[in-house]
Motif scaffolding. Structure first.
Motif, short mmCIF file in Angstrom:
data_model
loop_
_atom_site.label_atom_id
_atom_site.label_comp_id
_atom_site.label_asym_id
_atom_site.label_seq_id
_atom_site.Cartn_x
_atom_site.Cartn_y
_atom_site.Cartn_z
N PRO A 96 3.71 9.94 7.86
CA PRO A 96 2.02 10.93 6.93
C PRO A 96 2.06 11.38 6.11
O PRO A 96 1.92 11.82 5.08
CB PRO A 96 1.46 11.52 8.14
N GLU A 97 3.73 11.88 5.85
CA GLU A 97 3.59 12.80 4.76
C GLU A 97 4.03 12.37 3.73
O GLU A 97 3.24 12.39 2.26
CB GLU A 97 4.89 13.79 4.39
N GLN A 98 4.91 10.68 4.10
CA GLN A 98 5.39 10.03 2.68
C GLN A 98 4.56 9.44 2.01
O GLN A 98 4.07 8.29 1.49
CB GLN A 98 6.20 9.09 2.54
N THR A 99 3.45 8.68 2.97
CA THR A 99 2.25 7.90 3.00
C THR A 99 1.25 8.56 2.22
O THR A 99 0.47 8.85 1.58
CB THR A 99 1.00 7.99 4.35
N ARG A 100 1.20 10.21 2.74
CA ARG A 100 0.33 10.42 1.71
C ARG A 100 0.77 11.21 0.10
O ARG A 100 0.18 10.56 -0.82
CB ARG A 100 -0.18 12.00 1.70
N GLU A 101 2.10 11.13 -0.45
CA GLU A 101 2.88 10.41 -1.60
C GLU A 101 2.24 9.91 -2.20
O GLU A 101 2.71 10.04 -3.35
CB GLU A 101 4.40 11.40 -1.33
N THR A 102 2.28 8.79 -1.65
CA THR A 102 1.49 7.49 -1.63
C THR A 102 0.64 6.95 -3.00
O THR A 102 0.29 6.26 -3.12
CB THR A 102 2.32 6.42 -1.74
N GLU A 103 -0.42 8.07 -2.38
CA GLU A 103 -1.52 7.83 -2.58
C GLU A 103 -2.68 9.09 -3.32
O GLU A 103 -1.23 10.07 -3.80
CB GLU A 103 -2.30 8.57 -1.00
N TRP A 104 -3.31 8.12 -4.32
CA TRP A 104 -4.35 9.36 -5.39
C TRP A 104 -5.33 8.47 -5.46
O TRP A 104 -5.85 8.04 -4.98
CB TRP A 104 -3.11 8.41 -7.14
N TYR A 105 -6.07 9.74 -5.57
CA TYR A 105 -7.10 9.56 -5.23
C TYR A 105 -8.48 9.40 -6.18
O TYR A 105 -7.61 11.38 -7.20
CB TYR A 105 -8.01 11.04 -4.47
#
Length: 506
Positions: free
Chosen positions: A370-379
């Motif tokens: 989940p942490e690396q998923t969040r790192e690859t997201e931009w909003y």
């Protein structure tokens, strides 16, 4: 019964169901060609049933991952269908990965069944509780299957259920599992249908079936009723012979494969007139090479730029925009791409920034990360989710995207940003240079400094002096190293970290 054509017009249907519909309507049409095996839709569908029943017999539950690792072949294709029909999630693994990396991937996805070529199975230790089945031994695979005529228990497929887990390269670092949903894959299947991928299509696949590069052709082709011609290994002569014999209409290749084909002295002697379209992705694609393909190879040429994780993708229809061959094209319909700076804010038109994108084809996330998923997201300011690519680029006035480099490969020397691709474009112009990669190495004076690694010439210092005479003052190469070949992944990407380790450049 709903027809295949009706399914392909719907918002969602399962891949296994549309194959079943094709088999009912066109049982004798060939769908898989692999070596001397030619499977009709009826045979493919029957094997899919037997495989699914075998998986259910082994206790595979809906949503559970099943791993595959081996060279392309008929059994590999059958496993894709059977796993999905059983409600499982396909976890195809790179046979080029180390035994330890393979063990970690099997453990990460939780697969209890591991189908692999014997050489791979013999070299690794599986996690406790996992069972192996030989993939490249037809007799062993047939013996594992339930008897002919066996059908699986029907399984309801949720559109957001995991379709596959594609792992990032296992050559360096710890691989990350990229989860794609059934809905995402269905959008790809239907988006490419109707024109290039029809029941008359014949696609040749010379990259591995664990790669998303291959799957974005394989799945739409057979999903729309076409024929997939599978190669175990890429060889130019075999590729050209198969293209002629099987009247191939489309191919997905990586740039290094195009280069080798166009350099084959017999290329122009083959009948490639059946080709309608060729695709390319996964690595930088030289404008000169695109131009040569357009001149000598029938059919159109489309370069795709995107990530396995999904997000925004671009397409360059090279045959329509011959003056834009230095770019990767424009955002595809339904795809939104923006460029952001180091501060996470969008950069003005014409400036360089990191590429982020969004579309209907985006990964659910990284498996168990989940942490690396969040790192690859931009909003954005409205809360829309984008996927960060890690690539740096710039849009021109016509909305065409030019790639500069991977953000992590950018060299900061004396406070100046240096993009290796700019230097590579100069060095490769030298008549003795076949290939080049530029990497940054530590420097006491400048923090980092660029170093060139080339294939072809014999005099490294002469190449450095020639290049530096053409490069800007801040871009000049500190050194040039000559190698026999550049290390590449199975889909043609130059492995710069491996190159740095190989030359002990820090």
């Amino acid at each position: 019964m709903t027809t295949a054509a009706e399914m392909l017009q719907s918002e969602f249907a399962s891949f296994a169901d549309v194959i079943h519909a094709h088999a009912a309507e066109r049982p004798d049409d060939i769908v898989i060609v692999a070596g001397d095996r030619r499977l009709s839709f009826a045979e493919f569908d029957t094997y899919g049933d037997r495989t699914a029943a075998g998986l259910q017999r082994a206790g595979v539950r809906s949503g559970e991952a099943v791993s595959i690792c081996g060279l392309n072949g008929w059994a590999y294709a059958v496993l894709w269908l059977g796993i999905l029909r059983a409600g499982g999630t396909v976890a195809p693994l790179a046979q080029s990965a180390t035994p330890e990396a393979l063990r970690l991937m099997v453990e990460d996805c939780g697969a209890r069944l591991f189908f692999a070529d014997r050489a791979i199975m013999d070299a690794m230790t599986l996690p406790e509780g996992a069972t192996r089945v030989a993939l490249d031994d037809d007799a062993a695979f047939e013996a594992w299957l339930p008897e002919a005529g066996t059908k699986p228990e029907p399984v309801e497929i949720d559109p957001e259920q995991g379709f596959n887990i594609i792992y990032s390269s296992g050559t360096t670092g710890t691989p990350k599992g990229i989860v794609h949903s059934h809905q995402m894959r269905w959008r790809q299947i239907t988006a490419f249908g109707g024109l290039i991928f029809t029941p008359a299509a014949s696609a040749i696949l010379s990259t591995p079936l664990y790669s998303n590069t291959t799957l974005v052709t394989f799945l739409p082709c057979i999903g729309n009723g076409g024929k997939a011609v599978l190669m175990q290994k890429f060889r130019t002569k075999e590729f050209l012979e198969l293209s002629e014999r099987e009247k191939v209409t489309t191919a997905m290749l990586v740039p290094v494969q195009y280069k080798r084909l166009m350099e084959d002295p017999d290329f122009d002697s083959y009948d490639l007139s059946a080709y309608l379209m060729k695709f390319c992705t996964s690595a930088p694609f030289a404008a000169e090479l695109k131009a040569d393909i357009l001149k000598r190879w029938p059919g159109g040429l489309v370069e795709f730029y995107g990530m396995t994780e999904g997000g925004g993708s671009c397409a360059l229809r090279a045959h329509e925009f011959p003056d834009k061959l230095h770019t990767v094209g424009q955002p595809m319909p339904g795809h939104e791409i923006r460029l952001i700076g180091e501060d996470g804010k969008e950069v003005p038109q014409g400036e360089i920034g990191e590429i982020v994108g969004r579309s209907g084809t985006m990964m659910k996330g990284y498996k168990n990360r989940p942490e690396q998923t969040r790192e690859t997201e931009w909003y954005d300011g409205e809360g829309n989710r984008f996927i960060r690519t890690g690539d740096v680029g710039r849009f021109d006035a016509d909305g065409f995207l030019t790639l500069m480099d991977r953000r992590k490969d950018m060299i900061i020397s004396g406070g100046f940003n240096i993009y290796p691709s700019d230097l590579e474009a100069v060095v490769v112009e030298h008549p003795e240079v076949e290939e080049v990669a530029v990497i940054g190495v530590p420097s006491e004076d400048w923090g980092e400094t660029p170093v060139g690694v080339v294939v072809g010439p014999s005099d490294a210092e002469a190449i450095r002096e020639w290049a530096n005479a053409k490069l800007g003052k801040t871009q000049r190469l500190a050194a040039v190293h000559i190698v026999d070949e550049l290390p590449r992944s199975a889909i043609g990407k130059v492995l710069k970290r491996e190159l740095r380790d190989q030359l002990k450049l820090g």
